[in-house]
Design a protein around this motif. Structure first.
Motif, PDB file in Angstrom:
ATOM      1  N   VAL A  82       0.819  -1.213   0.000  1.00  0.00           N
ATOM      2  CA  VAL A  82       0.000   0.000   0.000  1.00  0.00           C
ATOM      3  C   VAL A  82       0.853   1.264   0.000  1.00  0.00           C
ATOM      4  CG1 VAL A  82      -1.716   1.315   1.320  1.00  0.00           C
ATOM      5  CG2 VAL A  82      -1.936  -1.159   1.111  1.00  0.00           C
ATOM      6  N   CYS A  83       1.942   1.265   0.777  1.00  0.00           N
ATOM      7  CA  CYS A  83       2.733   2.495   0.897  1.00  0.00           C
ATOM      8  C   CYS A  83       4.189   2.314   0.481  1.00  0.00           C
ATOM      9  CB  CYS A  83       2.654   3.043   2.318  1.00  0.00           C
ATOM     10  SG  CYS A  83       3.522   2.029   3.539  1.00  0.00           S
ATOM     11  N   SER A  84       4.578   1.127   0.050  1.00  0.00           N
ATOM     12  CA  SER A  84       5.944   0.799  -0.381  1.00  0.00           C
ATOM     13  C   SER A  84       6.974   0.946   0.725  1.00  0.00           C
ATOM     14  CB  SER A  84       6.356   1.615  -1.626  1.00  0.00           C
ATOM     15  OG  SER A  84       6.565   2.973  -1.337  1.00  0.00           O
ATOM     16  N   ASP A  85       6.534   0.837   1.963  1.00  0.00           N
ATOM     17  CA  ASP A  85       7.448   0.863   3.103  1.00  0.00           C
ATOM     18  C   ASP A  85       8.207  -0.458   3.184  1.00  0.00           C
ATOM     19  OD1 ASP A  85       8.671   1.417   5.581  1.00  0.00           O
ATOM     20  OD2 ASP A  85       6.983   0.556   6.686  1.00  0.00           O
ATOM     21  N   VAL A  86       9.516  -0.388   3.394  1.00  0.00           N
ATOM     22  CA  VAL A  86      10.285  -1.596   3.687  1.00  0.00           C
ATOM     23  C   VAL A  86      10.055  -1.897   5.170  1.00  0.00           C
ATOM     24  CG1 VAL A  86      12.561  -2.669   3.759  1.00  0.00           C
ATOM     25  CG2 VAL A  86      11.986  -1.080   1.918  1.00  0.00           C
ATOM     26  N   VAL A  87       9.114  -2.781   5.423  1.00  0.00           N
ATOM     27  CA  VAL A  87       8.685  -3.030   6.799  1.00  0.00           C
ATOM     28  C   VAL A  87       9.776  -3.743   7.590  1.00  0.00           C
ATOM     29  CG1 VAL A  87       6.939  -4.159   8.243  1.00  0.00           C
ATOM     30  CG2 VAL A  87       6.285  -3.100   6.069  1.00  0.00           C
ATOM     31  N   GLU A  88      10.383  -4.748   6.979  1.00  0.00           N
ATOM     32  CA  GLU A  88      11.487  -5.454   7.621  1.00  0.00           C
ATOM     33  C   GLU A  88      12.485  -5.871   6.559  1.00  0.00           C
ATOM     34  OE1 GLU A  88      10.710  -8.164  11.055  1.00  0.00           O
ATOM     35  OE2 GLU A  88       8.643  -8.063  10.333  1.00  0.00           O
ATOM     36  N   SER A  89      13.740  -6.020   6.987  1.00  0.00           N
ATOM     37  CA  SER A  89      14.812  -6.420   6.084  1.00  0.00           C
ATOM     38  C   SER A  89      15.687  -7.445   6.779  1.00  0.00           C
ATOM     39  CB  SER A  89      15.639  -5.189   5.685  1.00  0.00           C
ATOM     40  OG  SER A  89      16.660  -5.544   4.781  1.00  0.00           O
TER      41      SER A  89
END
Length: 477
Positions: A82-89
């Motif tokens: 939805v927002c293209s956030d890298v939530v975790e890596s």
């Protein structure tokens, strides 16, 4: 910022790793030496291939070999749709999990290797330091728009969401533990969203001219992922939020001006990226990253994979006729031919079982093209022999599967695997059997058009209803 000796030594190792197309390594060296910090952080190999006019498969190989050489670190990312956030890596597939929560969207998702899981590459700090290696020292702006958000999410008008979101930001700052920040906003009709970019803590105030008297100051407390804002009626005009960080860690906090109180983020498309599925179906990854395993007990879903099973007809007679050692050597030659064909068509050999091969492909078109070429490759083997010792039987099926680790090896599990194996058992010598799911896939009809095709219905063990199977014979001369 560049360690010249390490860079040179590792580039030499990369050049020697395989035979590259002209100037491929030099283009990567140019990026390492003169690229901006942003350009060297979370590199998308598919985008690199497009920009540098390199074949996608070679670009993926390039970065994988560069990882082995110590030039880059590989990251598995969970990306919010939805927002293209890298939530975790994650630096390792072993640590990857599939259920994630986006704090920016307040939404939960289940990732599959096809969706929401991408793989990128960042320059190794041993070779060249960039500011993104230490996110705690980044400015609030860099942290949100370069470290948190990926530029891959694209709005319908072609603008990256990360760029459009910058226009919504009225205040963005880092607030140290125990500090109070007085954040002034010139509010207009719509709504104000206050957001801690690392937790669920947020506030939301509608802004309307008919709210009555406007509050001039609004106290806000942030503490351990929670946000408490004093009740307020806010009209357009100057408003100050006194934000106190009562927690024990610094907070990156922003206030966004939304166009309406019912604002919804528009649907995003995403630029092509290296998906987890594509990487697992890359032979170089399977060869050089054998220690990577899937720790999740339930595995990781693959929504769409095409599997090819092959087997040799009459191999027992071959072993009896020429002896175990000679037959083994010849069967290994056959394996190498099938591996080469698989790699040429963007697939990876998952395993060999006796004289059989299981290979995985991202698209059915690649799988069918590979199956046809496998048949021809085995024919080439037979031309050097007094008789046709190698007669291949091939089955191809497409569907969903589960990526798992079995016997310390990345593998696939589920009904799609079972059906693919059983379809192969239906094939006669020199025959390729494909299911309806494969036949109906894009571009397959054009690929098989020159070949005689016979359709039949087959009852397969463990499958409740008959399946349509298409038998591809040799092209008529």
């Amino acid at each position: 910022m560049i360690d010249e000796k390490k860079l040179e030594d590792r580039l030499v190792a990369l050049e020697a790793a395989k035979s590259w197309s002209p100037r491929v390594v030099s283009r990567l060296e140019t990026l390492l030496r003169s690229g901006t910090d942003e350009a060297l952080y979370r590199i998308n190999p598919i985008q690199f291939a497009t920009e540098k006019s390199i074949a996608e498969a070679e670009a993926i190989d390039l970065f994988l070999h560069a990882c082995v050489a110590g030039l880059f670190d590989m990251d598995w990312q969970l990306v919010c749709p939805v927002c293209s956030d890298v939530v975790e890596s994650f630096r390792s597939l072993r640590k990857l999990h599939t259920h994630f929560h986006c704090q920016l969207c307040q939404s939960d998702y289940d990732a599959a290797l096809d969706d929401f899981i991408t793989v990128t590459f960042t320059v190794s700090p041993a070779v060249r330091g960039i500011r993104f290696h230490d996110p705690d020292t980044l400015s609030a702006w860099d942290y949100v728009f370069h470290y948190k958000l990926t530029p891959g999410g694209i709005l319908p008008d072609g603008v990256p969401w990360s760029e459009a979101a910058k226009g919504l930001v009225r205040v963005l700052t880092r607030i140290e533990p125990g500090a109070v920040a007085s954040l002034e906003v010139d509010a207009v009709e719509g709504a104000l969203l206050g957001q801690d970019f690392d937790s669920d803590a947020h506030f939301f105030f509608p802004i309307a001219t008919d709210t009555g008297a406007s509050s001039s100051h609004v106290p806000v407390t942030l503490d351990s992922g929670k946000c408490e804002a004093a009740p307020a009626s806010i009209a357009p005009g100057k408003i100050v939020f006194d934000v106190r960080n009562a927690g024990k860690v610094a907070v990156v906090f922003g206030i966004l001006q939304l166009p309406s109180a019912t604002f919804h983020r528009p649907q995003l498309d995403f630029t092509p990226a290296l998906s987890g599925k594509r990487l697992l179906m890359t032979q170089t990854f399977r060869d050089f990253f054998r220690s990577e395993v899937i720790s999740a007990t339930e595995g990781i879903a693959v929504l769409d994979v095409t599997l090819v099973f092959t087997d040799l007809k009459g191999s027992t007679a071959l072993y009896e006729r020429i002896g175990d050692l000679n037959a083994y050597i010849q069967v290994q030659r056959h394996f190498q031919h099938l591996l080469d064909v698989t790699v040429r068509h963007n697939g990876a050999v998952t395993k060999t079982i006796g004289d059989a091969v299981m290979a995985a492909f991202s698209t059915s078109a690649d799988a069918v093209q590979a199956a046809l070429e496998m048949r021809e490759a085995v024919d080439q083997l037979n031309r050097d022999r007094p008789q046709r010792d190698f007669i291949l039987k091939i089955g191809v099926h497409r569907g969903a599967s589960i990526a798992v680790t079995l016997n310390e090896r990345l593998d696939y599990f589920g009904q799609t695997v079972n059906i693919a194996a059983r379809v192969q058992n239906l094939a006669d010598g020199d025959e390729i059997c494909i299911t309806e799911e494969v036949h109906a896939a894009p571009a397959v009809a054009d690929i098989i058009a020159p070949y005689p095709v016979a359709k039949s219905e087959a009852e397969l063990k463990g499958v409740s209803k008959a399946m349509s199977v298409y038998r591809l014979a040799r092209m008529e001369s």
